[in-house]
Design an enzyme around this catalytic site. Sequence first.
Site, PDB file in Angstrom:
ATOM      1  N   ASP A   5      50.920  37.697  88.054  1.00 53.92           N
ATOM      2  CA  ASP A   5      52.003  36.756  87.768  1.00 53.92           C
ATOM      3  C   ASP A   5      52.419  36.750  86.303  1.00 53.92           C
ATOM      4  O   ASP A   5      53.395  36.113  85.923  1.00 53.92           O
ATOM      5  CB  ASP A   5      51.626  35.338  88.215  1.00 53.92           C
ATOM      6  CG  ASP A   5      50.376  34.792  87.526  1.00 53.92           C
ATOM      7  OD1 ASP A   5      49.966  35.367  86.494  1.00 53.92           O
ATOM      8  OD2 ASP A   5      49.823  33.793  88.012  1.00 53.92           O
ATOM      9  N   ARG A  63      53.736  35.142  68.986  1.00 55.73           N
ATOM     10  CA  ARG A  63      53.175  36.069  68.019  1.00 55.73           C
ATOM     11  C   ARG A  63      54.294  36.751  67.240  1.00 55.73           C
ATOM     12  O   ARG A  63      55.364  37.028  67.783  1.00 55.73           O
ATOM     13  CB  ARG A  63      52.290  37.122  68.715  1.00 55.73           C
ATOM     14  CG  ARG A  63      51.013  36.538  69.276  1.00 55.73           C
ATOM     15  CD  ARG A  63      50.112  37.608  69.858  1.00 55.73           C
ATOM     16  NE  ARG A  63      50.661  38.166  71.083  1.00 55.73           N
ATOM     17  CZ  ARG A  63      50.787  39.469  71.329  1.00 55.73           C
ATOM     18  NH1 ARG A  63      50.423  40.339  70.424  1.00 55.73           N
ATOM     19  NH2 ARG A  63      51.276  39.893  72.483  1.00 55.73           N
ATOM     20  N   ASP A 140      51.467  51.897  75.682  1.00 56.49           N
ATOM     21  CA  ASP A 140      52.347  50.737  75.565  1.00 56.49           C
ATOM     22  C   ASP A 140      51.729  49.642  74.700  1.00 56.49           C
ATOM     23  O   ASP A 140      52.390  48.671  74.359  1.00 56.49           O
ATOM     24  CB  ASP A 140      52.671  50.180  76.952  1.00 56.49           C
ATOM     25  CG  ASP A 140      53.936  49.339  76.952  1.00 56.49           C
ATOM     26  OD1 ASP A 140      54.896  49.705  76.251  1.00 56.49           O
ATOM     27  OD2 ASP A 140      53.971  48.300  77.638  1.00 56.49           O
ATOM     28  N   ASN A 141      50.454  49.788  74.364  1.00 51.81           N
ATOM     29  CA  ASN A 141      49.791  48.805  73.508  1.00 51.81           C
ATOM     30  C   ASN A 141      49.445  49.381  72.127  1.00 51.81           C
ATOM     31  O   ASN A 141      48.710  48.764  71.375  1.00 51.81           O
ATOM     32  CB  ASN A 141      48.508  48.293  74.168  1.00 51.81           C
ATOM     33  CG  ASN A 141      48.805  47.352  75.324  1.00 51.81           C
ATOM     34  OD1 ASN A 141      49.827  46.695  75.352  1.00 51.81           O
ATOM     35  ND2 ASN A 141      47.907  47.309  76.301  1.00 51.81           N
ATOM     36  N   ASP A 150      48.372  43.804  70.725  1.00 49.37           N
ATOM     37  CA  ASP A 150      48.085  43.207  72.027  1.00 49.37           C
ATOM     38  C   ASP A 150      46.668  42.638  72.044  1.00 49.37           C
ATOM     39  O   ASP A 150      45.723  43.306  71.645  1.00 49.37           O
ATOM     40  CB  ASP A 150      48.223  44.261  73.132  1.00 49.37           C
ATOM     41  CG  ASP A 150      48.038  43.662  74.506  1.00 49.37           C
ATOM     42  OD1 ASP A 150      48.954  42.981  74.982  1.00 49.37           O
ATOM     43  OD2 ASP A 150      46.964  43.857  75.099  1.00 49.37           O
TER      44      ASP A 150
END
Length: 253
Positions: A5, A63, A140-141, A150
């Site tokens: 979610d 952030r 992607d991080n 992240d």
Amino acid sequence: TRSGDGRAVLRSSVREFLCSEAMHYLGIPTSRAASLVVSDDDVWRDQFYNGNIKKERGAIVLRLAKSWFRIGSLEILAHSGELDLQRRLLDFIIQEHFPSIAVNDSNRYLEFFSTVVSETANLIALWMSVGFAHGVCNTDNFSLLSITIDYGPFGFMESYDPNFVPNTSDDERRYKIGNQANVGLFNLSKLLQALKPLLNPRQKQLACQILEGYGERYYIRFTELFKMKLGLLGENEDDNYLIAFLLKVSWII
């Protein structure tokens, strides 16, 4: 289960907030936490992955970072063949965040890659110097500015263990702390793959040589940091042996 979610609960949000600030004050390049807002929505989580699902309060952490562009940002454009857009994005990133590289330099993408390789090696060495395991080191991080962007299933080692894994879903131990440098190399190879359509044959050859130097760059920085921790001055051929020996002893203990 989480059911994908995309929501965060209060306890993990507080943890994320505190860790990013701690990393900043430890001198490690990172995004910063600006605020934490508690939500009125209920979120269902299995905190200990034992089938005991409980209702928790949701939260959002704001952030901040100079940039949120990642290796994956260029990967997806290269994969879809959007080379003009990729070139425009790269020029923007270089102009905004890499002032030492001239935007009109024909070797600008090569210089950009060289900088990212060097700074990624530095970042992961810094992670290792404080026992920080990122948890999900995919492309992607990984920031193109080589900052920690992240904070998901991260963790700090209580005692030295190269097999330490903070992510309970990482059954293959792909992102164990002792593998972070290798995963960094893998991600940089993906960055090079994304950049290759924009490089001429000579630049591709040089870029491969730059990538081959990643391991040495990481090892040098790792050694520098651990020598500082141990108060070792000057150069001694036994320093590297001492560092390795002490890490092995602490692992056994």
